[in-house]
Design an enzyme around this catalytic site. Structure first.
Site, mmCIF file in Angstrom:
data_model
loop_
_atom_site.group_PDB
_atom_site.id
_atom_site.type_symbol
_atom_site.label_atom_id
_atom_site.label_comp_id
_atom_site.label_asym_id
_atom_site.label_seq_id
_atom_site.Cartn_x
_atom_site.Cartn_y
_atom_site.Cartn_z
ATOM 1 N N ALA A 168 -0.672 -3.246 13.506
ATOM 2 C CA ALA A 168 -0.436 -1.846 13.155
ATOM 3 C C ALA A 168 0.357 -1.145 14.249
ATOM 4 O O ALA A 168 0.139 -1.363 15.434
ATOM 5 C CB ALA A 168 -1.768 -1.134 12.936
ATOM 6 N N ASP A 193 19.891 -0.724 2.197
ATOM 7 C CA ASP A 193 21.344 -0.692 2.006
ATOM 8 C C ASP A 193 21.884 -2.095 1.760
ATOM 9 O O ASP A 193 22.921 -2.258 1.121
ATOM 10 C CB ASP A 193 22.032 -0.060 3.215
ATOM 11 C CG ASP A 193 21.730 1.433 3.317
ATOM 12 O OD1 ASP A 193 20.532 1.797 3.244
ATOM 13 O OD2 ASP A 193 22.658 2.226 3.465
ATOM 14 N N HIS A 200 22.112 2.756 13.323
ATOM 15 C CA HIS A 200 23.309 3.502 13.723
ATOM 16 C C HIS A 200 23.689 3.111 15.142
ATOM 17 O O HIS A 200 22.828 2.741 15.944
ATOM 18 C CB HIS A 200 23.056 5.003 13.624
ATOM 19 C CG HIS A 200 22.712 5.450 12.239
ATOM 20 N ND1 HIS A 200 23.668 5.730 11.300
ATOM 21 C CD2 HIS A 200 21.513 5.614 11.628
ATOM 22 C CE1 HIS A 200 23.076 6.073 10.173
ATOM 23 N NE2 HIS A 200 21.766 6.011 10.340
ATOM 24 N N ARG A 224 -0.042 -14.555 20.135
ATOM 25 C CA ARG A 224 -0.647 -15.884 20.053
ATOM 26 C C ARG A 224 -0.281 -16.526 18.725
ATOM 27 O O ARG A 224 0.193 -15.861 17.806
ATOM 28 C CB ARG A 224 -2.160 -15.805 20.194
ATOM 29 C CG ARG A 224 -2.875 -15.112 19.042
ATOM 30 C CD ARG A 224 -4.378 -15.134 19.258
ATOM 31 N NE ARG A 224 -5.115 -14.512 18.185
ATOM 32 C CZ ARG A 224 -5.518 -15.122 17.075
ATOM 33 N NH1 ARG A 224 -5.213 -16.390 16.851
ATOM 34 N NH2 ARG A 224 -6.226 -14.481 16.168
ATOM 35 N N ASN A 268 0.833 -1.193 0.000
ATOM 36 C CA ASN A 268 0.000 0.000 0.000
ATOM 37 C C ASN A 268 0.877 1.256 0.000
ATOM 38 O O ASN A 268 2.103 1.177 -0.025
ATOM 39 C CB ASN A 268 -0.954 -0.028 1.204
ATOM 40 C CG ASN A 268 -2.301 0.588 0.880
ATOM 41 O OD1 ASN A 268 -2.372 1.661 0.286
ATOM 42 N ND2 ASN A 268 -3.378 -0.083 1.270
ATOM 43 N N ARG A 311 5.862 -8.177 20.115
ATOM 44 C CA ARG A 311 5.921 -9.468 20.805
ATOM 45 C C ARG A 311 4.827 -10.384 20.265
ATOM 46 O O ARG A 311 3.740 -9.928 19.927
ATOM 47 C CB ARG A 311 5.700 -9.295 22.297
ATOM 48 C CG ARG A 311 6.815 -8.585 23.040
ATOM 49 C CD ARG A 311 6.439 -8.467 24.514
ATOM 50 N NE ARG A 311 7.306 -7.951 25.511
ATOM 51 C CZ ARG A 311 8.247 -7.047 25.446
ATOM 52 N NH1 ARG A 311 8.541 -6.523 24.328
ATOM 53 N NH2 ARG A 311 8.929 -6.641 26.485
#
Length: 197
Positions: free
Chosen positions: A162, A95, A117, A185, A87, A182
Site C-alpha cells: 500500500a 493513453d 511529462h 523479499r 476495488n 523496492r
C-alpha cells in the site's frame, strides 16, 4: 488514418514526446460517456455492468469485478484477463495499453498511469508528454493507494505494498514496497504457512 497521424502514433508507441493536439485523432477511442454510465449503474445490475465493461475496455475476461467508481482516460486501451478484482477509485491513465493478466487483485485508490511529462519546463510547453505501456502479469496484488508509473511490468504473483510508487519493473514472486518501490523479499513456500487461522 492520415500519414501524419500514423507518424504521431509511431512516436507515441516509441515513448517519444507528443502533444495533446497531435494526438487529437485518437479522441474517438475515449469512452468517457460509457464510463460515466457504468459508474451510475446499480451494483446489482450485473448484466448491464458487464455489457458496459465490454463496450468500454479493449478486452475483458470472465468473472471480472470492477467496483464503482473507476476512471480512465480512454478505457479502450485497457485489457483485463479472467478473475480480476478492482476495488473503488481505480484510475487508468491509458493513453497507451495497460495489460492486466488473470487473477489480479487491485485495492482501493490505485492509479496505473502510462503517461508522464518531461522534467524540463521548456519541454512541457503545449503539455508535451510521453507514454509507455504497463503490464501486470497473472496473480499480481496491488495494495491501496499505490501508483504504477509508465513502462512498468510487475511479474507473476508479486505483491505491491500500500502507498508504493512503482517506478521500475518488479520481478515475479516478490514483495515490493515503498517510495520508490523496492523489492523487500521473495515470495516462497514459507508464505503458505503464514496464513492466519
Amino acid at each position: 488514418m492520415s500519414e501524419d497521424d500514423a507518424k504521431v502514433l509511431a512516436r507515441i508507441r516509441q515513448g517519444s514526446l507528443y502533444t495533446e493536439s497531435e494526438a487529437a485523432f485518437l479522441a474517438p477511442r475515449r469512452r468517457a460517456d460509457l464510463i460515466f454510465d457504468y459508474n451510475q449503474t446499480r451494483p446489482g445490475d450485473t448484466d448491464r455492468r458487464r455489457s458496459l465493461l465490454e463496450q468500454i475496455l479493449g478486452s475483458v475476461g470472465a468473472r471480472t469485478v470492477l467496483l464503482s467508481p473507476f476512471h480512465a482516460g480512454f478505457g479502450s486501451n485497457v485489457h483485463i484477463g479472467d478473475d480480476f478484482f478492482g476495488n473503488v477509485n481505480l484510475t487508468f491513465v491509458d493513453d497507451v495499453e495497460i495489460r492486466i493478466g488473470n487473477g489480479v487483485m487491485i485495492a482501493p485508490g490505485v492509479t496505473l498511469t502510462t503517461t508522464g511529462h518531461p522534467v524540463h519546463p521548456g519541454l512541457r510547453v503545449v503539455f508535451r508528454r510521453f507514454s509507455e505501456p504497463i503490464v501486470l502479469e497473472d496473480k499480481v496484488w496491488i495494495g491501496s493507494n499505490a501508483v504504477v508509473l509508465p513502462g512498468v511490468r510487475i511479474g507473476y504473483g508479486s505483491v505491491i505494498g500500500a502507498g508504493s510508487v512503482v517506478t521500475h519493473d518488479i520481478p515475479p514472486l516478490s514483495v515490493a514496497v515503498g517510495v520508490p518501490c523496492r523489492v523487500m523479499r521473495a515470495i516462497t513456500e514459507d508464505d503458505l504457512r503464514r496464513v492466519p487461522d
